[in-house]
Design an enzyme around this catalytic site. Structure first.
Site, PDB file in Angstrom:
ATOM      1  N   LYS A  22       0.824  -1.216   0.000  1.00 21.77           N
ATOM      2  CA  LYS A  22       0.000   0.000   0.000  1.00 21.77           C
ATOM      3  C   LYS A  22       0.857   1.264   0.000  1.00 21.77           C
ATOM      4  O   LYS A  22       0.641   2.177  -0.809  1.00 21.77           O
ATOM      5  CB  LYS A  22      -0.913   0.004   1.228  1.00 21.77           C
ATOM      6  CG  LYS A  22      -1.610   1.341   1.506  1.00 21.77           C
ATOM      7  CD  LYS A  22      -2.386   1.283   2.804  1.00 21.77           C
ATOM      8  CE  LYS A  22      -3.045   2.610   3.112  1.00 21.77           C
ATOM      9  NZ  LYS A  22      -2.113   3.600   3.686  1.00 21.77           N
ATOM     10  N   ASN A  23       1.836   1.330   0.901  1.00 16.39           N
ATOM     11  CA  ASN A  23       2.606   2.562   1.026  1.00 16.39           C
ATOM     12  C   ASN A  23       3.498   2.814  -0.186  1.00 16.39           C
ATOM     13  O   ASN A  23       3.798   3.964  -0.510  1.00 16.39           O
ATOM     14  CB  ASN A  23       3.437   2.521   2.308  1.00 16.39           C
ATOM     15  CG  ASN A  23       2.569   2.625   3.560  1.00 16.39           C
ATOM     16  OD1 ASN A  23       1.445   3.109   3.500  1.00 16.39           O
ATOM     17  ND2 ASN A  23       3.080   2.144   4.672  1.00 16.39           N
ATOM     18  N   ASP A 121      -5.469   8.230   8.644  1.00 20.54           N
ATOM     19  CA  ASP A 121      -5.686   7.739   9.997  1.00 20.54           C
ATOM     20  C   ASP A 121      -5.578   8.853  11.026  1.00 20.54           C
ATOM     21  O   ASP A 121      -4.736   9.745  10.912  1.00 20.54           O
ATOM     22  CB  ASP A 121      -4.640   6.667  10.347  1.00 20.54           C
ATOM     23  CG  ASP A 121      -4.896   5.361   9.600  1.00 20.54           C
ATOM     24  OD1 ASP A 121      -6.062   5.088   9.323  1.00 20.54           O
ATOM     25  OD2 ASP A 121      -3.930   4.639   9.326  1.00 20.54           O
ATOM     26  N   MET A 342       6.618   7.536  17.365  1.00 23.53           N
ATOM     27  CA  MET A 342       6.386   8.425  16.228  1.00 23.53           C
ATOM     28  C   MET A 342       4.984   9.015  16.166  1.00 23.53           C
ATOM     29  O   MET A 342       4.771  10.059  15.553  1.00 23.53           O
ATOM     30  CB  MET A 342       6.709   7.680  14.925  1.00 23.53           C
ATOM     31  CG  MET A 342       8.190   7.288  14.847  1.00 23.53           C
ATOM     32  SD  MET A 342       8.611   6.231  13.452  1.00 23.53           S
ATOM     33  CE  MET A 342       8.400   7.360  12.077  1.00 23.53           C
TER      34      MET A 342
END
Length: 436
Positions: A22-23, A121, A342
């Site tokens: 996906k990324n 998200d 993060m």
């Protein structure tokens, strides 16, 4: 709002093949805007976020043709720049965080790039400063409409320069690289992200005629060229999905084979799961996981202190798998400290696991201590809602291991990142039903 109904507590068995990454897809698809020639891409995952981006490219005037499962042909010969100022674009671009990466290619090729504040998200603050600071250093003028949350960059000509990124942002690095390949002169990017997906982007751009050196390191040198040509590209398997299936096998004490994983691009992932006590065997390019009928035991550090698993930019452990690791630890022998450095909101789903009977101490927004049950106490079924892609899959794995029937609402979040997940899980024996 869609719903999954899951009957947990059953062992699974068989083979599962990871989808395309996906990324990587979100970067690679934006790169088709850099050339008027045809770009053919294989192994594109059929998921909501990627399909939204393909639709956005179509609205921009990019010719898109589906050749078969996961294969598309793109041609950005006639891009509709007027669409960038339309109300429809402001609506379309807002629904997808990956849309930010169209800005660099559009700026490089057409001298302008616009984007509404993108979604994605809700996992904490995800700033865009790195993207725009890099583009400004290349010579772009920045403007921002606060009333409409609308960003823009414009330039008659981009010029290569040296830049030290304030953070090793993957999407920020990708955006800057895609702008710099058509800039005049040489660009040097220090503290660049170096994830495998960014390496894939750079290698694809080089095949198109770009001159990028240092690929795979945090120091990229880009010699600008006048134009790029077409190419063919195949995407890597999705490492986040691979980690998800490792966690699923352990939690359900199932014998699974994960096919064609691309071992060379997995980095720390196998090692981190092994530290949790999970047996992972390399069989050619597959991962074989035996049924952990006797459970799995978390290792301690050499000095005997509690194991800490933390995320970090590549080659560190990806933050996208910390939620999976946390769920897997709930049934391990021993304890582990999960440190999500993060993103400050990614651990807030643990209250749902606590409701299922997990022993988790949420220390603060970034840290959680998990005390494993060693399968002596099975998680119990419950009703819950998916807050984001990764937490949603973590809850799904918990439900598949739990005693009884669970319900997960808002599964559109899971569909954003996982292709036909219910069908693929049923194929290996999961009892999962999608309810519209």
């Amino acid at each position: 709002m869609g719903t999954f109904k899951i009957e947990g507590g059953h062992a699974l068995k068989g083979e599962i093949t990871p989808q395309g990454a996906k990324n990587e897809a979100l970067q690679i698809l934006c790169a088709v805007l850099l050339t008027e020639e045809t770009v053919t891409i294989h192994n594109i995952p059929d998921i909501l976020d990627v399909n939204k981006l393909i639709a956005l490219l179509g609205s921009l005037g990019v010719e898109t043709e589906k050749l078969g499962k996961g294969a598309y042909r793109f041609k950005a010969a006639r891009v509709d720049l007027d669409y960038l100022q339309s109300a429809q674009f402001k609506e379309d671009g807002r629904g997808l965080r990956g849309s930010i990466m169209i800005v660099g290619p559009l700026l490089a090729r057409y001298g302008m790039g616009y984007i509404p504040k993108p979604g994605g998200d809700k996992i904490g603050r995800r700033r865009l400063d790195t993207h725009f600071e890099g583009l400004i250093k290349l010579g772009a003028r920045f403007r921002y409409n606060k009333e409409e949350y609308f960003y823009g960059v414009e330039a008659e000509k981009l010029h290569g320069t040296y830049m030290l990124l304030d953070e090793a942002s993957v999407t920020g690095t990708a955006n800057i690289v895609m702008a710099a390949v058509l800039a005049e002169g040489t660009t040097t990017i220090y503290n660049a992200a170096c994830e495998p997906y960014l390496q894939q982007l750079c290698n694809m751009l080089n095949r198109m005629g770009a001159k990028i050196s240092g690929v795979g390191s945090n120091l990229l040198t880009i010699e600008g060229v006048e134009r790029l040509s077409g190419t063919t590209h195949t995407m890597l398997p999705d490492m986040i999905e691979i980690g998800s299936w490792i966690g699923l096998a352990a939690m359900t004490r199932s014998e699974l084979t994960i096919k064609n994983v691309g071992w060379g691009s997995l980095g720390q992932i196998p090692n981190v799961f092994r530290k949790l006590g999970i047996t992972i065997e390399k069989r050619d390019d597959d991962i074989y996981i035996p049924a952990h009928t006797d459970g799995y035991e978390i290792q301690s550090f050499i000095d005997g202190s509690i194991l800490t698993i933390a995320d970090a930019p590549w080659p560190g452990f990806t933050p996208d798998l910390l939620s999976i690791v946390l769920v897997v630890a709930t049934q391990a022998r021993g304890s582990v400290l999960i440190h999500q450095k993060m993103f400050e909101s990614r651990l807030f789903f643990v209250d749902k696991l606590i409701d299922m009977g997990a022993k988790i101490i949420l220390c603060d927004p970034h840290r959680a201590t998990v005390i494993g049950h060693d399968f002596h106490s099975q998680l119990k079924a419950t009703t819950m809602s998916s807050p984001d892609i990764r937490a949603g899959v973590s809850l799904l794995i918990a439900a598949l291991s739990a005693r009884g029937t669970s319900t997960i609402h808002n599964i559109e979040q899971i569909d954003r990142g996982y292709e036909n997940i219910d069908e693929r899980l049923r194929a290996i024996g999961a009892r999962i039903e999608r309810i519209a």
